[in-house]
Motif scaffolding. Sequence first.
Motif, PDB file in Angstrom:
ATOM      1  N   ASN A  66       0.814  -1.214   0.000  1.00  0.00           N
ATOM      2  CA  ASN A  66       0.000   0.000   0.000  1.00  0.00           C
ATOM      3  C   ASN A  66       0.847   1.263   0.000  1.00  0.00           C
ATOM      4  N   ASN A  67       2.148   1.120   0.155  1.00  0.00           N
ATOM      5  CA  ASN A  67       3.017   2.282   0.298  1.00  0.00           C
ATOM      6  C   ASN A  67       2.923   3.204  -0.911  1.00  0.00           C
ATOM      7  N   LYS A  68       2.905   4.513  -0.652  1.00  0.00           N
ATOM      8  CA  LYS A  68       2.803   5.519  -1.711  1.00  0.00           C
ATOM      9  C   LYS A  68       3.957   6.522  -1.681  1.00  0.00           C
ATOM     10  N   ASN A  69       4.898   6.345  -0.763  1.00  0.00           N
ATOM     11  CA  ASN A  69       6.004   7.281  -0.599  1.00  0.00           C
ATOM     12  C   ASN A  69       7.025   7.076  -1.716  1.00  0.00           C
ATOM     13  N   LYS A  70       7.132   8.059  -2.615  1.00  0.00           N
ATOM     14  CA  LYS A  70       7.971   7.929  -3.806  1.00  0.00           C
ATOM     15  C   LYS A  70       9.436   7.664  -3.462  1.00  0.00           C
ATOM     16  N   GLU A  71       9.988   8.390  -2.517  1.00  0.00           N
ATOM     17  CA  GLU A  71      11.397   8.209  -2.158  1.00  0.00           C
ATOM     18  C   GLU A  71      11.640   6.818  -1.583  1.00  0.00           C
ATOM     19  N   TYR A  72      10.733   6.372  -0.747  1.00  0.00           N
ATOM     20  CA  TYR A  72      10.843   5.044  -0.154  1.00  0.00           C
ATOM     21  C   TYR A  72      10.750   3.966  -1.228  1.00  0.00           C
ATOM     22  N   ILE A  73       9.800   4.097  -2.124  1.00  0.00           N
ATOM     23  CA  ILE A  73       9.628   3.131  -3.208  1.00  0.00           C
ATOM     24  C   ILE A  73      10.901   3.043  -4.046  1.00  0.00           C
ATOM     25  N   GLU A  74      11.482   4.189  -4.376  1.00  0.00           N
ATOM     26  CA  GLU A  74      12.726   4.198  -5.159  1.00  0.00           C
ATOM     27  C   GLU A  74      13.852   3.496  -4.414  1.00  0.00           C
ATOM     28  N   LYS A  75      13.928   3.684  -3.110  1.00  0.00           N
ATOM     29  CA  LYS A  75      14.950   3.020  -2.305  1.00  0.00           C
ATOM     30  C   LYS A  75      14.742   1.501  -2.313  1.00  0.00           C
ATOM     31  N   LYS A  83       9.230  -8.532  -8.895  1.00  0.00           N
ATOM     32  CA  LYS A  83       8.378  -7.422  -9.340  1.00  0.00           C
ATOM     33  C   LYS A  83       7.615  -6.831  -8.152  1.00  0.00           C
ATOM     34  N   MET A  84       7.331  -5.523  -8.232  1.00  0.00           N
ATOM     35  CA  MET A  84       6.631  -4.831  -7.144  1.00  0.00           C
ATOM     36  C   MET A  84       5.416  -4.083  -7.666  1.00  0.00           C
ATOM     37  N   TYR A  85       4.398  -4.043  -6.833  1.00  0.00           N
ATOM     38  CA  TYR A  85       3.204  -3.233  -7.084  1.00  0.00           C
ATOM     39  C   TYR A  85       2.982  -2.386  -5.846  1.00  0.00           C
ATOM     40  N   PHE A  86       3.054  -1.064  -6.016  1.00  0.00           N
ATOM     41  CA  PHE A  86       2.787  -0.155  -4.914  1.00  0.00           C
ATOM     42  C   PHE A  86       1.422   0.496  -5.126  1.00  0.00           C
ATOM     43  N   HIS A  87       0.977   1.296  -4.173  1.00  0.00           N
ATOM     44  CA  HIS A  87      -0.339   1.949  -4.233  1.00  0.00           C
ATOM     45  C   HIS A  87      -1.452   0.911  -4.394  1.00  0.00           C
ATOM     46  N   ALA A  88      -1.335  -0.228  -3.742  1.00  0.00           N
ATOM     47  CA  ALA A  88      -2.274  -1.339  -3.952  1.00  0.00           C
ATOM     48  C   ALA A  88      -3.656  -1.088  -3.353  1.00  0.00           C
ATOM     49  N   ASN A  89      -3.748  -0.190  -2.393  1.00  0.00           N
ATOM     50  CA  ASN A  89      -5.030   0.149  -1.783  1.00  0.00           C
ATOM     51  C   ASN A  89      -5.717  -1.061  -1.148  1.00  0.00           C
ATOM     52  N   LYS A  90      -4.918  -1.956  -0.549  1.00  0.00           N
ATOM     53  CA  LYS A  90      -5.485  -3.107   0.161  1.00  0.00           C
ATOM     54  C   LYS A  90      -6.324  -2.606   1.329  1.00  0.00           C
ATOM     55  N   PRO A  91      -7.482  -3.147   1.568  1.00  0.00           N
ATOM     56  CA  PRO A  91      -7.988  -4.443   1.132  1.00  0.00           C
ATOM     57  C   PRO A  91      -8.803  -4.447  -0.156  1.00  0.00           C
ATOM     58  N   ASN A  92      -8.870  -3.340  -0.873  1.00  0.00           N
ATOM     59  CA  ASN A  92      -9.550  -3.349  -2.160  1.00  0.00           C
ATOM     60  C   ASN A  92      -8.852  -4.386  -3.052  1.00  0.00           C
ATOM     61  N   PRO A  93      -9.585  -5.362  -3.589  1.00  0.00           N
ATOM     62  CA  PRO A  93      -8.945  -6.450  -4.331  1.00  0.00           C
ATOM     63  C   PRO A  93      -8.602  -6.145  -5.790  1.00  0.00           C
ATOM     64  N   LYS A  94      -8.854  -4.929  -6.261  1.00  0.00           N
ATOM     65  CA  LYS A  94      -8.664  -4.617  -7.683  1.00  0.00           C
ATOM     66  C   LYS A  94      -7.246  -4.925  -8.170  1.00  0.00           C
ATOM     67  N   VAL A 123      -7.710  -8.768   1.630  1.00  0.00           N
ATOM     68  CA  VAL A 123      -7.591  -8.611   0.179  1.00  0.00           C
ATOM     69  C   VAL A 123      -7.480  -9.972  -0.495  1.00  0.00           C
ATOM     70  N   GLY A 124      -6.741 -10.888   0.120  1.00  0.00           N
ATOM     71  CA  GLY A 124      -6.643 -12.225  -0.455  1.00  0.00           C
ATOM     72  C   GLY A 124      -7.987 -12.932  -0.483  1.00  0.00           C
ATOM     73  N   LYS A 125      -8.719 -12.853   0.608  1.00  0.00           N
ATOM     74  CA  LYS A 125     -10.044 -13.493   0.671  1.00  0.00           C
ATOM     75  C   LYS A 125     -10.994 -12.873  -0.357  1.00  0.00           C
ATOM     76  N   LEU A 126     -10.977 -11.547  -0.469  1.00  0.00           N
ATOM     77  CA  LEU A 126     -11.862 -10.875  -1.428  1.00  0.00           C
ATOM     78  C   LEU A 126     -11.501 -11.205  -2.880  1.00  0.00           C
ATOM     79  N   ALA A 127     -10.224 -11.513  -3.118  1.00  0.00           N
ATOM     80  CA  ALA A 127      -9.770 -11.868  -4.472  1.00  0.00           C
ATOM     81  C   ALA A 127      -9.901 -13.368  -4.741  1.00  0.00           C
ATOM     82  N   GLY A 128     -10.272 -14.154  -3.727  1.00  0.00           N
ATOM     83  CA  GLY A 128     -10.468 -15.584  -3.906  1.00  0.00           C
ATOM     84  C   GLY A 128      -9.202 -16.420  -3.804  1.00  0.00           C
ATOM     85  N   THR A 129      -8.120 -15.850  -3.236  1.00  0.00           N
ATOM     86  CA  THR A 129      -6.858 -16.581  -3.128  1.00  0.00           C
ATOM     87  C   THR A 129      -6.770 -17.311  -1.792  1.00  0.00           C
ATOM     88  N   LYS A 130      -5.733 -18.100  -1.661  1.00  0.00           N
ATOM     89  CA  LYS A 130      -5.365 -18.640  -0.362  1.00  0.00           C
ATOM     90  C   LYS A 130      -4.631 -17.527   0.387  1.00  0.00           C
TER      91      LYS A 130
END
Length: 159
Positions: A66-75, A83-94, A123-130
């Motif tokens: 869920n992290n959105k801090n640009k400097e932190y993400i770059e570090k 691979k990384m996905y930031f700004h995930a907005n968990k628990p929203n499963p999108k 988020v895992g439950k809403l997406a149907g994962t284990k």
Amino acid sequence: MILRPDKNLKDIYDITPEMLKDMGIHAMLIDLDSTTMQSKTGEFAGKTIDWFNQFKKEFYMCIVSNNKNKEYIEKVEQHMPCKMYFHANKPNPKVVKNIIKGLFMSPKNVVVIGDRPLTDILVGKLAGTKTILVGSINPDENLPTRAVRFLERLTICPF
């Protein structure tokens, strides 16, 4: 109960390739802060890099944060073993559903791993994962954070 994980382990180091194979898992979507690295450090411990290396030959792996801090993400990106996905907005499963769709996998072959029931497990439950709930990788968390973790875990344990 929707917040009850499929497995509840001490930390990520208790997860083994054999365990995941027995669960039918082909892909791991893993939280970042407090799950795979001490929160806000931006660096992985050597033990964690070794942990990633034992899985990446057999499983698709990515970080979902869920992290959105640009400097932190770059570090973090300088040290990232997958691979990384930031700004995930968990628990929203999108975001999680889009990752799974892009992998052409069934959600039942995917596991979400994280340290927070109200974001990672939900988020895992809403997406149907284990799901696998793990304790924090940081043994020295402050008292307020430990208190919140305790309260969150009450949501998954029936009395």
